[in-house]
Design an enzyme around this catalytic site. Structure first.
Site, mmCIF file in Angstrom:
data_model
loop_
_atom_site.group_PDB
_atom_site.id
_atom_site.type_symbol
_atom_site.label_atom_id
_atom_site.label_comp_id
_atom_site.label_asym_id
_atom_site.label_seq_id
_atom_site.Cartn_x
_atom_site.Cartn_y
_atom_site.Cartn_z
ATOM 1 N N ASP A 1 36.351 -138.932 -24.053
ATOM 2 C CA ASP A 1 37.153 -139.605 -25.267
ATOM 3 C C ASP A 1 37.681 -141.177 -24.975
ATOM 4 O OD1 ASP A 1 36.930 -138.108 -27.585
ATOM 5 O OD2 ASP A 1 38.481 -136.424 -26.515
ATOM 6 N N HIS B 1 32.196 -140.359 -26.503
ATOM 7 C CA HIS B 1 32.779 -140.389 -27.928
ATOM 8 C C HIS B 1 33.530 -141.716 -27.916
ATOM 9 C CE1 HIS B 1 35.214 -138.400 -31.282
ATOM 10 N NE2 HIS B 1 34.916 -139.615 -31.688
ATOM 11 N N GLY C 1 43.500 -140.040 -31.509
ATOM 12 C CA GLY C 1 44.548 -140.563 -31.049
ATOM 13 C C GLY C 1 45.986 -140.219 -31.067
ATOM 14 N N GLY D 1 48.198 -136.931 -30.278
ATOM 15 C CA GLY D 1 48.209 -135.578 -29.722
ATOM 16 C C GLY D 1 48.993 -134.554 -30.595
ATOM 17 N N GLY D 2 48.340 -133.226 -29.982
ATOM 18 C CA GLY D 2 49.123 -131.972 -30.627
ATOM 19 C C GLY D 2 48.682 -131.783 -32.052
ATOM 20 N N ASP E 1 35.046 -131.591 -33.558
ATOM 21 C CA ASP E 1 35.626 -132.050 -32.222
ATOM 22 C C ASP E 1 37.059 -132.210 -32.772
ATOM 23 O OD1 ASP E 1 36.718 -133.379 -30.196
ATOM 24 O OD2 ASP E 1 35.428 -135.223 -30.367
ATOM 25 N N GLY E 2 38.035 -131.375 -32.112
ATOM 26 C CA GLY E 2 39.569 -131.660 -32.412
ATOM 27 C C GLY E 2 40.106 -130.374 -32.589
ATOM 28 N N GLY E 3 41.157 -130.080 -31.797
ATOM 29 C CA GLY E 3 42.047 -128.903 -32.211
ATOM 30 C C GLY E 3 41.218 -127.646 -32.003
ATOM 31 N N SER F 1 41.801 -130.006 -23.686
ATOM 32 C CA SER F 1 43.004 -129.434 -23.313
ATOM 33 C C SER F 1 43.061 -128.053 -22.997
ATOM 34 C CB SER F 1 44.042 -130.169 -24.024
ATOM 35 O OG SER F 1 44.119 -129.634 -25.646
HETATM 36 ZN ZN ZN Z 1 36.017 -136.657 -28.845
#
Ligand code: ZN
Length: 242
Positions: free
Chosen positions: A46, A75, A159, A161-162, A192-194, A215
């Site tokens: 990323d 990415h 961009g 977090g969490g 992508d994401g979560g 993560s």
């Molecule tokens: Zn990504």
């Protein structure tokens, strides 16, 4: 990519692309070996510039420093990618995805990438991807489908977090899949994401070809076990319905 005849990962099952940003970067080579030993196929990087999105991460020298047999999946969440993608090509990225919101000229960026030579293997070309934020209509990809090989649907805003996986992503993946089918071209679809240990099987069952996670693998003390768990979950997921 001049031709999509050899586009990988279109075998009807989801594949995992594992984000390396949350690994122990002081031991980057060891962390990459963990992925290789886990039978991973793709490493996801990323790239954030602190302008397109609030966080700043890494750039071409980091991608070059990753020595691996895995495909390198960059990415780019950066402004004005048209002038910058050549550096990522030179750094050995095999997949280069930029945000459709980051440029007035997404089609031009794809044309530039289409002429680029893969630094790892000139015969392969670059897999060209366009990513879209949760707030961008999926229809934004439609005019670009003749010039790309990969559509990446972001399930969180880049961009910060969490964040949790946004549930409307399932609908957006289905919409993108329809547009891709209508294009008549071979194009990968990604999410992508979560993506966590708890929801990865469910995300894989939404039918993407690629699922990004990061993560969930590296934020704990047992990345090898985590990588294997995530890979098993994806491989046990429902078949891709293209
Ligand atoms: Zn990504």
């Amino acid at each position: 990519m001049a031709t999509t005849a050899h586009l990988p990962f279109l075998d009807g099952r989801p594949h995992l692309t594992i984000g390396i940003n949350t690994a122990d970067l002081g031991h980057l080579a060891d962390e990459v070996h963990v992925l290789e030993d886990s039978q991973a196929e793709i490493v996801h990087i990323d790239v954030m510039d602190g302008v397109f999105c609030p966080m700043t991460t890494v750039g071409p020298p980091f991608i070059k420093a990753i020595k691996t047999t895995l495909l390198k999946d960059a990415h780019l969440m950066i402004v004005d990618p048209v002038d910058k993608v050549a550096d990522y090509v030179a750094a050995g990225a095999d997949i280069i995805t930029f945000q459709v919101e980051s440029t007035r000229h997404p089609h031009r960026v794809l044309q530039v990438l289409g002429k680029a030579e893969n630094a790892n293997d000139p015969a392969r070309g670059i897999i060209r991807g366009v990513a879209i934020n949760p707030g961008t209509p999926v229809s934004a990809i439609e005019p670009l489908l003749d010039e790309l090989e990969y559509v990446l649907i972001l399930a969180v805003n880049p961009g910060w977090g969490g964040q949790k996986f946004i549930e409307s992503t399932e609908r957006r993946l289905a919409e993108a899949k329809q547009l891709i089918a209508r294009s008549g071209r071979q194009i990968l679809l990604g999410a992508d994401g979560g993506v966590t240990k708890d929801n990865i099987a469910r995300v894989a069952a939404m039918g993407p070809n690629l699922v990004v996670t990061g993560s969930a693998v590296f934020d704990c003390k047992t990345p090898a076990d985590n990588a294997r768990y995530m890979l098993d979950q994806v491989r046990g997921g429902a078949a891709v319905t293209t």
